[in-house]
Design an enzyme around this catalytic site. Sequence first.
Site, mmCIF file in Angstrom:
data_model
loop_
_atom_site.group_PDB
_atom_site.id
_atom_site.type_symbol
_atom_site.label_atom_id
_atom_site.label_comp_id
_atom_site.label_asym_id
_atom_site.label_seq_id
_atom_site.Cartn_x
_atom_site.Cartn_y
_atom_site.Cartn_z
ATOM 1 N N ASP A 1 -20.440 56.014 14.848
ATOM 2 C CA ASP A 1 -19.045 56.420 15.051
ATOM 3 C C ASP A 1 -18.977 57.739 15.828
ATOM 4 O O ASP A 1 -18.180 57.889 16.765
ATOM 5 C CB ASP A 1 -18.321 56.584 13.711
ATOM 6 C CG ASP A 1 -17.924 55.253 13.081
ATOM 7 O OD1 ASP A 1 -17.957 54.219 13.780
ATOM 8 O OD2 ASP A 1 -17.594 55.249 11.880
ATOM 9 N N PHE B 1 -30.192 50.913 12.301
ATOM 10 C CA PHE B 1 -30.193 49.772 13.211
ATOM 11 C C PHE B 1 -30.526 50.260 14.616
ATOM 12 O O PHE B 1 -29.684 50.854 15.290
ATOM 13 C CB PHE B 1 -28.834 49.068 13.159
ATOM 14 C CG PHE B 1 -28.282 49.000 11.751
ATOM 15 C CD1 PHE B 1 -28.992 48.338 10.754
ATOM 16 C CD2 PHE B 1 -27.114 49.651 11.407
ATOM 17 C CE1 PHE B 1 -28.524 48.302 9.448
ATOM 18 C CE2 PHE B 1 -26.647 49.628 10.100
ATOM 19 C CZ PHE B 1 -27.348 48.955 9.128
ATOM 20 N N ASP C 1 -26.316 55.555 9.605
ATOM 21 C CA ASP C 1 -26.202 54.864 10.889
ATOM 22 C C ASP C 1 -24.734 54.665 11.262
ATOM 23 O O ASP C 1 -24.333 54.927 12.396
ATOM 24 C CB ASP C 1 -26.922 53.514 10.835
ATOM 25 C CG ASP C 1 -26.914 52.785 12.163
ATOM 26 O OD1 ASP C 1 -25.843 52.258 12.543
ATOM 27 O OD2 ASP C 1 -27.956 52.730 12.841
ATOM 28 N N HIS D 1 -11.983 50.171 9.853
ATOM 29 C CA HIS D 1 -11.939 49.864 11.283
ATOM 30 C C HIS D 1 -10.942 48.715 11.493
ATOM 31 O O HIS D 1 -11.020 47.679 10.822
ATOM 32 C CB HIS D 1 -13.328 49.481 11.785
ATOM 33 C CG HIS D 1 -14.273 50.636 11.893
ATOM 34 N ND1 HIS D 1 -14.059 51.691 12.749
ATOM 35 C CD2 HIS D 1 -15.440 50.906 11.266
ATOM 36 C CE1 HIS D 1 -15.051 52.559 12.635
ATOM 37 N NE2 HIS D 1 -15.898 52.111 11.741
ATOM 38 N N ASP E 1 -30.605 50.606 17.993
ATOM 39 C CA ASP E 1 -29.901 50.103 19.176
ATOM 40 C C ASP E 1 -30.100 51.070 20.342
ATOM 41 O O ASP E 1 -31.099 51.788 20.392
ATOM 42 C CB ASP E 1 -28.417 49.903 18.840
ATOM 43 C CG ASP E 1 -27.702 51.210 18.478
ATOM 44 O OD1 ASP E 1 -28.366 52.268 18.410
ATOM 45 O OD2 ASP E 1 -26.468 51.179 18.279
#
Length: 312
Positions: free
Chosen positions: A291, A208, A286, A14, A210
Amino acid sequence: MKKLKYSISVWKQHELHPKVANEDAINWIFLVDLLNFSFWSDLEKEKGSNIQERFSIYHKDKIYTGYWSLCAAINRAIDEGIQITNPSVYASSENLSDDKIKYIFRSHTSEGIPLLQERINCMREAGKILVEKFDGSFINCIKQSNNSAMKLLKIITDNFECFRDECEFLGRKVQLYKRAQILIADIWACFEGHNYGSFNDIDDITMFADYRVPQALFHLGALSYSQNLHNILNSFTLLPNGSQLEIEIRGCSIWSVELIKRLIQQKIKQDNTFDLIPNSNAIILDFYIWDFANENKLNFKVDIHRTRSIFY
Protein backbone atom coordinates in the site's frame (compact mmCIF):
# COMPACT_ATOMS: atom_id res chain seq x y z
CA MET A 1 1.37 1.01 11.35
CA LYS A 2 0.54 1.96 14.93
CA LYS A 3 -1.01 5.25 13.84
CA LEU A 4 -3.21 3.49 11.30
CA LYS A 5 -3.89 0.52 13.62
CA TYR A 6 -3.02 -1.48 10.51
CA SER A 7 -4.53 -4.94 10.82
CA ILE A 8 -6.20 -7.83 9.05
CA SER A 9 -9.39 -5.78 8.59
CA VAL A 10 -7.69 -3.46 6.06
CA TRP A 11 -8.20 -6.03 3.29
CA LYS A 12 -11.98 -5.59 3.14
CA GLN A 13 -11.63 -1.81 3.29
CA HIS A 14 -10.23 -1.71 -0.25
CA GLU A 15 -13.23 -0.69 -2.36
CA LEU A 16 -12.91 -3.46 -4.98
CA HIS A 17 -12.45 -6.38 -2.56
CA PRO A 18 -15.44 -8.53 -1.51
CA LYS A 19 -17.19 -7.24 1.60
CA VAL A 20 -18.94 -10.51 2.53
CA ALA A 21 -16.87 -13.56 3.46
CA ASN A 22 -18.67 -16.44 1.74
CA GLU A 23 -18.23 -18.99 -1.06
CA ASP A 24 -18.58 -16.27 -3.71
CA ALA A 25 -15.67 -14.44 -2.07
CA ILE A 26 -13.54 -17.63 -2.21
CA ASN A 27 -14.27 -17.98 -5.95
CA TRP A 28 -13.44 -14.31 -6.50
CA ILE A 29 -10.16 -14.51 -4.55
CA PHE A 30 -9.07 -17.69 -6.32
CA LEU A 31 -9.59 -16.16 -9.76
CA VAL A 32 -7.96 -12.85 -8.85
CA ASP A 33 -4.85 -14.53 -7.44
CA LEU A 34 -4.77 -16.94 -10.36
CA LEU A 35 -4.33 -13.87 -12.58
CA ASN A 36 -2.45 -11.60 -10.16
CA PHE A 37 0.74 -11.04 -12.16
CA SER A 38 2.65 -8.68 -14.47
CA PHE A 39 0.76 -5.38 -14.64
CA TRP A 40 3.64 -3.05 -15.48
CA SER A 41 3.48 -1.37 -18.88
CA ASP A 42 5.96 -1.53 -21.76
CA LEU A 43 5.04 2.10 -22.44
CA GLU A 44 6.79 3.19 -19.24
CA LYS A 45 10.18 2.93 -20.96
CA GLU A 46 9.38 5.91 -23.17
CA LYS A 47 6.92 7.85 -21.05
CA GLY A 48 7.65 7.10 -17.39
CA SER A 49 5.55 5.28 -14.80
CA ASN A 50 2.79 7.90 -14.53
CA ILE A 51 1.41 7.48 -18.04
CA GLN A 52 -2.19 7.86 -19.13
CA GLU A 53 -1.97 5.39 -22.02
CA ARG A 54 -1.20 2.28 -19.96
CA PHE A 55 -3.67 -0.59 -19.65
CA SER A 56 -6.54 0.43 -17.41
CA ILE A 57 -10.13 -0.50 -16.61
CA TYR A 58 -12.97 1.99 -16.44
CA HIS A 59 -15.58 0.87 -13.90
CA LYS A 60 -18.23 2.83 -12.03
CA ASP A 61 -16.86 6.22 -13.08
CA LYS A 62 -13.30 5.40 -12.01
CA ILE A 63 -10.14 4.35 -13.85
CA TYR A 64 -8.05 1.57 -12.31
CA THR A 65 -4.51 0.43 -13.13
CA GLY A 66 -2.18 -2.32 -11.91
CA TYR A 67 -3.63 -5.00 -9.63
CA TRP A 68 -6.77 -2.91 -9.17
CA SER A 69 -7.46 -3.06 -12.92
CA LEU A 70 -7.76 -6.84 -12.58
CA CYS A 71 -10.20 -6.53 -9.68
CA ALA A 72 -12.21 -3.90 -11.56
CA ALA A 73 -12.40 -6.01 -14.73
CA ILE A 74 -13.71 -9.01 -12.79
CA ASN A 75 -16.22 -6.89 -10.84
CA ARG A 76 -17.37 -5.25 -14.09
CA ALA A 77 -17.91 -8.67 -15.67
CA ILE A 78 -19.95 -9.82 -12.64
CA ASP A 79 -22.08 -6.65 -12.92
CA GLU A 80 -22.66 -7.53 -16.58
CA GLY A 81 -24.00 -10.95 -15.57
CA ILE A 82 -20.96 -12.97 -16.68
CA GLN A 83 -20.16 -15.91 -14.36
CA ILE A 84 -16.47 -15.13 -14.57
CA THR A 85 -15.59 -16.46 -11.08
CA ASN A 86 -17.24 -19.88 -11.58
CA PRO A 87 -14.46 -22.47 -12.23
CA SER A 88 -16.76 -24.72 -14.26
CA VAL A 89 -17.44 -21.74 -16.55
CA TYR A 90 -13.86 -20.54 -17.15
CA ALA A 91 -12.52 -24.11 -17.39
CA SER A 92 -14.01 -24.51 -20.85
CA SER A 93 -13.91 -22.35 -23.98
CA GLU A 94 -17.41 -23.65 -24.75
CA ASN A 95 -18.75 -21.99 -21.59
CA LEU A 96 -16.51 -18.92 -21.78
CA SER A 97 -14.75 -18.30 -25.10
CA ASP A 98 -11.33 -16.71 -25.49
CA ASP A 99 -13.04 -13.78 -27.21
CA LYS A 100 -15.34 -13.32 -24.21
CA ILE A 101 -12.33 -13.28 -21.86
CA LYS A 102 -10.68 -10.69 -24.13
CA TYR A 103 -13.90 -8.66 -23.88
CA ILE A 104 -13.87 -8.97 -20.06
CA PHE A 105 -10.36 -7.51 -19.94
CA ARG A 106 -11.03 -4.79 -22.54
CA SER A 107 -8.95 -1.73 -21.76
CA HIS A 108 -9.95 1.89 -21.33
CA THR A 109 -6.85 2.71 -23.41
CA SER A 110 -5.19 1.37 -26.56
CA GLU A 111 -2.82 -0.84 -24.50
CA GLY A 112 -4.22 -4.28 -23.72
CA ILE A 113 -3.65 -6.29 -20.53
CA PRO A 114 -0.14 -7.83 -20.53
CA LEU A 115 0.15 -11.61 -21.09
CA LEU A 116 -3.51 -12.05 -22.05
CA GLN A 117 -3.02 -15.49 -23.62
CA GLU A 118 -1.05 -16.68 -20.57
CA ARG A 119 -3.91 -15.52 -18.34
CA ILE A 120 -6.41 -17.44 -20.46
CA ASN A 121 -4.17 -20.52 -20.23
CA CYS A 122 -4.05 -20.20 -16.42
CA MET A 123 -7.84 -19.96 -16.25
CA ARG A 124 -8.32 -23.06 -18.41
CA GLU A 125 -5.75 -25.13 -16.53
CA ALA A 126 -6.87 -24.19 -13.01
CA GLY A 127 -10.58 -24.36 -13.82
CA LYS A 128 -10.18 -27.82 -15.30
CA ILE A 129 -8.26 -29.09 -12.25
CA LEU A 130 -10.86 -27.67 -9.84
CA VAL A 131 -13.66 -29.33 -11.81
CA GLU A 132 -11.91 -32.70 -12.23
CA LYS A 133 -10.20 -33.03 -8.82
CA PHE A 134 -12.02 -30.78 -6.36
CA ASP A 135 -15.69 -30.93 -7.39
CA GLY A 136 -15.47 -27.50 -9.01
CA SER A 137 -14.61 -25.50 -5.89
CA PHE A 138 -11.43 -24.27 -4.20
CA ILE A 139 -13.30 -24.63 -0.90
CA ASN A 140 -12.60 -28.37 -1.15
CA CYS A 141 -8.86 -27.64 -1.26
CA ILE A 142 -9.27 -25.54 1.89
CA LYS A 143 -11.20 -28.35 3.61
CA GLN A 144 -8.45 -30.86 2.77
CA SER A 145 -5.85 -28.59 4.40
CA ASN A 146 -7.29 -29.10 7.91
CA ASN A 147 -6.65 -25.47 8.93
CA SER A 148 -3.00 -25.58 7.86
CA ALA A 149 -1.71 -22.83 5.58
CA MET A 150 1.37 -24.92 4.78
CA LYS A 151 -0.72 -27.94 3.85
CA LEU A 152 -2.93 -25.75 1.64
CA LEU A 153 0.19 -24.30 0.04
CA LYS A 154 1.32 -27.83 -0.83
CA ILE A 155 -2.11 -28.75 -2.23
CA ILE A 156 -2.02 -25.65 -4.44
CA THR A 157 1.53 -26.10 -5.74
CA ASP A 158 1.20 -29.89 -6.19
CA ASN A 159 -1.98 -29.61 -8.24
CA PHE A 160 -1.81 -26.28 -10.08
CA GLU A 161 1.27 -25.87 -12.25
CA CYS A 162 0.59 -22.18 -12.87
CA PHE A 163 1.11 -21.53 -9.13
CA ARG A 164 4.43 -23.43 -9.07
CA ASP A 165 6.76 -20.46 -8.71
CA GLU A 166 10.05 -22.37 -8.54
CA CYS A 167 13.52 -21.90 -9.98
CA GLU A 168 17.11 -23.03 -9.63
CA PHE A 169 19.58 -20.77 -7.85
CA LEU A 170 23.27 -21.67 -7.69
CA GLY A 171 22.41 -25.36 -8.01
CA ARG A 172 19.58 -25.31 -5.45
CA LYS A 173 15.83 -25.47 -6.00
CA VAL A 174 14.15 -22.31 -4.72
CA GLN A 175 10.41 -22.03 -4.07
CA LEU A 176 9.07 -18.47 -3.88
CA TYR A 177 5.33 -19.14 -4.35
CA LYS A 178 4.18 -15.52 -4.49
CA ARG A 179 0.68 -16.13 -5.89
CA ALA A 180 0.02 -19.36 -3.99
CA GLN A 181 0.84 -17.65 -0.69
CA ILE A 182 -1.13 -14.48 -1.43
CA LEU A 183 -4.12 -16.67 -2.30
CA ILE A 184 -3.99 -18.15 1.21
CA ALA A 185 -3.33 -14.74 2.77
CA ASP A 186 -6.25 -13.09 0.98
CA ILE A 187 -8.62 -15.82 2.19
CA TRP A 188 -7.26 -15.43 5.74
CA ALA A 189 -7.74 -11.65 5.52
CA CYS A 190 -11.19 -11.78 3.92
CA PHE A 191 -12.46 -14.17 6.61
CA GLU A 192 -10.40 -12.37 9.30
CA GLY A 193 -8.91 -15.64 10.49
CA HIS A 194 -12.26 -17.42 10.91
CA ASN A 195 -14.17 -20.15 9.09
CA TYR A 196 -12.43 -20.86 5.75
CA GLY A 197 -9.75 -18.35 6.76
CA SER A 198 -8.75 -20.16 9.94
CA PHE A 199 -5.15 -21.41 9.72
CA ASN A 200 -3.17 -22.43 12.80
CA ASP A 201 0.15 -21.77 11.05
CA ILE A 202 -0.66 -18.60 9.10
CA ASP A 203 2.50 -16.90 10.42
CA ASP A 204 4.61 -19.36 8.39
CA ILE A 205 3.54 -17.59 5.19
CA THR A 206 6.26 -15.25 3.86
CA MET A 207 5.92 -11.91 2.11
CA PHE A 208 4.86 -12.08 -1.54
CA ALA A 209 7.95 -11.56 -3.68
CA ASP A 210 6.73 -9.33 -6.51
CA TYR A 211 8.26 -6.29 -8.26
CA ARG A 212 6.62 -3.50 -6.22
CA VAL A 213 7.51 -4.43 -2.60
CA PRO A 214 11.27 -4.79 -3.31
CA GLN A 215 11.21 -1.27 -4.79
CA ALA A 216 9.66 0.03 -1.56
CA LEU A 217 12.11 -1.94 0.60
CA PHE A 218 14.99 -0.27 -1.26
CA HIS A 219 13.37 3.16 -0.79
CA LEU A 220 12.94 2.48 2.95
CA GLY A 221 16.57 1.41 3.31
CA ALA A 222 15.84 -2.23 4.08
CA LEU A 223 17.55 -3.39 0.87
CA SER A 224 20.68 -2.02 -0.76
CA TYR A 225 21.52 -2.42 -4.45
CA SER A 226 24.90 -2.33 -6.16
CA GLN A 227 25.44 0.54 -8.58
CA ASN A 228 25.37 -2.00 -11.40
CA LEU A 229 21.93 -3.27 -10.36
CA HIS A 230 20.74 0.30 -9.87
CA ASN A 231 21.79 1.11 -13.46
CA ILE A 232 20.10 -2.03 -14.82
CA LEU A 233 16.78 -1.23 -13.13
CA ASN A 234 16.73 2.41 -14.17
CA SER A 235 17.58 1.57 -17.80
CA PHE A 236 14.42 -0.57 -18.21
CA THR A 237 16.56 -3.69 -18.82
CA LEU A 238 14.47 -6.87 -18.59
CA LEU A 239 15.62 -9.48 -16.08
CA PRO A 240 14.75 -12.98 -17.33
CA ASN A 241 12.56 -15.07 -15.04
CA GLY A 242 14.90 -17.38 -13.11
CA SER A 243 18.00 -15.20 -13.64
CA GLN A 244 20.37 -14.73 -10.70
CA LEU A 245 19.67 -11.03 -10.15
CA GLU A 246 15.92 -11.55 -10.27
CA ILE A 247 16.03 -14.40 -7.74
CA GLU A 248 18.36 -12.39 -5.47
CA ILE A 249 15.97 -9.41 -5.45
CA ARG A 250 12.98 -11.63 -4.63
CA GLY A 251 14.82 -13.81 -2.09
CA CYS A 252 16.39 -10.86 -0.28
CA SER A 253 12.98 -9.19 -0.11
CA ILE A 254 11.54 -12.24 1.66
CA TRP A 255 14.41 -12.25 4.16
CA SER A 256 14.27 -8.48 4.61
CA VAL A 257 10.58 -8.59 5.59
CA GLU A 258 11.31 -11.54 7.90
CA LEU A 259 13.94 -9.45 9.73
CA ILE A 260 11.60 -6.44 9.90
CA LYS A 261 8.87 -8.70 11.29
CA ARG A 262 11.16 -9.97 14.06
CA LEU A 263 12.19 -6.45 15.03
CA ILE A 264 8.59 -5.20 15.08
CA GLN A 265 7.47 -8.16 17.21
CA GLN A 266 10.34 -7.47 19.61
CA LYS A 267 9.42 -3.77 19.78
CA ILE A 268 5.72 -4.51 20.35
CA LYS A 269 6.67 -6.80 23.22
CA GLN A 270 8.95 -4.16 24.76
CA ASP A 271 6.37 -1.36 24.37
CA ASN A 272 3.39 -3.59 25.23
CA THR A 273 1.52 -2.17 22.21
CA PHE A 274 0.08 -5.41 20.88
CA ASP A 275 -3.37 -3.82 20.61
CA LEU A 276 -2.08 -1.29 18.03
CA ILE A 277 -0.59 -3.96 15.72
CA PRO A 278 -2.48 -7.16 16.58
CA ASN A 279 -1.24 -9.03 13.49
CA SER A 280 2.48 -8.53 13.00
CA ASN A 281 3.17 -11.35 10.56
CA ALA A 282 4.75 -11.15 7.09
CA ILE A 283 1.32 -10.93 5.43
CA ILE A 284 0.31 -7.73 7.22
CA LEU A 285 3.77 -6.26 6.67
CA ASP A 286 3.55 -7.05 2.96
CA PHE A 287 0.06 -5.53 2.72
CA TYR A 288 1.31 -2.37 4.44
CA ILE A 289 4.49 -2.02 2.35
CA TRP A 290 2.57 -2.68 -0.89
CA ASP A 291 0.00 0.00 0.00
CA PHE A 292 2.85 2.38 0.92
CA ALA A 293 4.57 1.63 -2.41
CA ASN A 294 1.49 2.37 -4.48
CA GLU A 295 0.92 5.66 -2.69
CA ASN A 296 4.56 6.79 -2.97
CA LYS A 297 6.01 5.07 -6.07
CA LEU A 298 6.38 8.31 -8.04
CA ASN A 299 8.87 9.52 -5.41
CA PHE A 300 11.04 6.40 -5.54
CA LYS A 301 14.55 6.85 -6.95
CA VAL A 302 14.92 3.30 -8.24
CA ASP A 303 12.62 1.60 -10.72
CA ILE A 304 10.94 -1.79 -10.29
CA HIS A 305 12.75 -4.82 -11.64
CA ARG A 306 11.07 -5.86 -14.86
CA THR A 307 10.43 -9.54 -15.49
CA ARG A 308 7.58 -10.80 -17.65
CA SER A 309 6.29 -13.79 -15.74
CA ILE A 310 3.01 -15.46 -14.78
CA PHE A 311 4.32 -15.85 -11.24
CA TYR A 312 4.20 -12.17 -10.18
